[in-house]
Scaffold this motif. Sequence first.
Motif, PDB file in Angstrom:
ATOM      1  N   LEU A  26       0.833  -1.211   0.000  1.00  0.00           N
ATOM      2  CA  LEU A  26       0.000   0.000   0.000  1.00  0.00           C
ATOM      3  C   LEU A  26       0.862   1.253   0.000  1.00  0.00           C
ATOM      4  CD1 LEU A  26      -2.802  -1.094   2.471  1.00  0.00           C
ATOM      5  CD2 LEU A  26      -3.122  -0.480   0.063  1.00  0.00           C
ATOM      6  N   PHE A  27       1.949   1.233   0.749  1.00  0.00           N
ATOM      7  CA  PHE A  27       2.859   2.381   0.807  1.00  0.00           C
ATOM      8  C   PHE A  27       3.443   2.670  -0.586  1.00  0.00           C
ATOM      9  CE2 PHE A  27       7.092   4.232   1.418  1.00  0.00           C
ATOM     10  CZ  PHE A  27       6.766   5.349   2.186  1.00  0.00           C
ATOM     11  N   LYS A  28       3.889   1.626  -1.279  1.00  0.00           N
ATOM     12  CA  LYS A  28       4.454   1.801  -2.616  1.00  0.00           C
ATOM     13  C   LYS A  28       3.394   2.273  -3.608  1.00  0.00           C
ATOM     14  CE  LYS A  28       7.579  -1.119  -4.096  1.00  0.00           C
ATOM     15  NZ  LYS A  28       8.240  -2.392  -4.465  1.00  0.00           N
ATOM     16  N   TRP A  29       2.178   1.721  -3.475  1.00  0.00           N
ATOM     17  CA  TRP A  29       1.095   2.135  -4.366  1.00  0.00           C
ATOM     18  C   TRP A  29       0.742   3.605  -4.146  1.00  0.00           C
ATOM     19  CZ3 TRP A  29      -4.131   3.225  -2.883  1.00  0.00           C
ATOM     20  CH2 TRP A  29      -4.974   3.482  -3.961  1.00  0.00           C
ATOM     21  N   LYS A  30       0.661   4.020  -2.887  1.00  0.00           N
ATOM     22  CA  LYS A  30       0.350   5.428  -2.595  1.00  0.00           C
ATOM     23  C   LYS A  30       1.440   6.346  -3.116  1.00  0.00           C
ATOM     24  CE  LYS A  30      -2.540   4.370   1.382  1.00  0.00           C
ATOM     25  NZ  LYS A  30      -2.630   4.323   2.843  1.00  0.00           N
ATOM     26  N   GLY A  31       2.691   5.902  -3.032  1.00  0.00           N
ATOM     27  CA  GLY A  31       3.799   6.689  -3.582  1.00  0.00           C
ATOM     28  C   GLY A  31       3.683   6.842  -5.088  1.00  0.00           C
ATOM     29  N   ALA A  32       3.327   5.753  -5.768  1.00  0.00           N
ATOM     30  CA  ALA A  32       3.147   5.806  -7.221  1.00  0.00           C
ATOM     31  C   ALA A  32       1.969   6.713  -7.578  1.00  0.00           C
ATOM     32  CB  ALA A  32       2.925   4.397  -7.774  1.00  0.00           C
ATOM     33  N   LEU A  33       0.906   6.637  -6.805  1.00  0.00           N
ATOM     34  CA  LEU A  33      -0.267   7.480  -7.035  1.00  0.00           C
ATOM     35  C   LEU A  33       0.083   8.951  -6.847  1.00  0.00           C
ATOM     36  CD1 LEU A  33      -3.257   7.170  -7.756  1.00  0.00           C
ATOM     37  CD2 LEU A  33      -3.754   7.072  -5.319  1.00  0.00           C
ATOM     38  N   THR A  34       0.843   9.255  -5.807  1.00  0.00           N
ATOM     39  CA  THR A  34       1.274  10.633  -5.569  1.00  0.00           C
ATOM     40  C   THR A  34       2.114  11.132  -6.739  1.00  0.00           C
ATOM     41  OG1 THR A  34       1.201  10.312  -3.179  1.00  0.00           O
ATOM     42  CG2 THR A  34       2.567  12.118  -3.978  1.00  0.00           C
ATOM     43  N   SER A  35       3.025  10.306  -7.221  1.00  0.00           N
ATOM     44  CA  SER A  35       3.873  10.695  -8.355  1.00  0.00           C
ATOM     45  C   SER A  35       3.036  10.982  -9.602  1.00  0.00           C
ATOM     46  CB  SER A  35       4.886   9.606  -8.677  1.00  0.00           C
ATOM     47  OG  SER A  35       5.813   9.473  -7.630  1.00  0.00           O
ATOM     48  N   LEU A  36       2.023  10.179  -9.827  1.00  0.00           N
ATOM     49  CA  LEU A  36       1.157  10.385 -10.987  1.00  0.00           C
ATOM     50  C   LEU A  36       0.420  11.716 -10.884  1.00  0.00           C
ATOM     51  CD1 LEU A  36      -0.362   9.499 -13.556  1.00  0.00           C
ATOM     52  CD2 LEU A  36      -1.966   8.297 -12.060  1.00  0.00           C
ATOM     53  N   LEU A  37      -0.052  12.047  -9.709  1.00  0.00           N
ATOM     54  CA  LEU A  37      -0.896  13.237  -9.544  1.00  0.00           C
ATOM     55  C   LEU A  37      -0.098  14.536  -9.396  1.00  0.00           C
ATOM     56  CD1 LEU A  37      -3.626  11.678  -7.239  1.00  0.00           C
ATOM     57  CD2 LEU A  37      -3.723  12.066  -9.717  1.00  0.00           C
ATOM     58  N   GLU A  38       1.205  14.438  -9.317  1.00  0.00           N
ATOM     59  CA  GLU A  38       2.029  15.657  -9.180  1.00  0.00           C
ATOM     60  C   GLU A  38       2.171  16.388 -10.499  1.00  0.00           C
ATOM     61  OE1 GLU A  38       5.664  14.185  -7.455  1.00  0.00           O
ATOM     62  OE2 GLU A  38       4.948  14.670  -5.450  1.00  0.00           O
TER      63      GLU A  38
END
Length: 140
Positions: A128-140
């Motif tokens: 979940l931590f890695k997925w949230k990091g990837a999601l944050t990167s996408l939305l930046e």
Amino acid sequence: AEYGLETAEFAAANGLLKPIPGQTRENSLELLTRATKTLVRATNGLTTASKSGDKLPEHITACAEGISQVAAAVRSVASTIDDKDTQVKVICAGKAVNAEMLTVIDECRQLAIDNTNLQKQKNLGRALFKWKGALTSLLE
């Protein structure tokens, strides 16, 4: 979803990714926002079900729909960008979100089988931590 993003990445790298007629950057970003919210809701339902040992098929289906929506939105957003390197960057960020989501689904499946297993709980937390990091990167 992955196939669509692979094709979009190839098209972007070769300067061939064009927007859908009438598609604006603002509309594409709104589509991406909605798609990510759908995926987050589905992920929350899936993780809650796996932690309690509940049945997962309905939640996995919702996640699959979210993955598909994110892929379509990422392609849409990328197509409204003129710079092909930036297009590729956006598409790769979308691919990362979906790849990490597949790991989350796998970890949820493992945890649902034995929801008191501390190692499986930690594995899901890391996923979940890695997925949230990837999601944050996408939305930046």
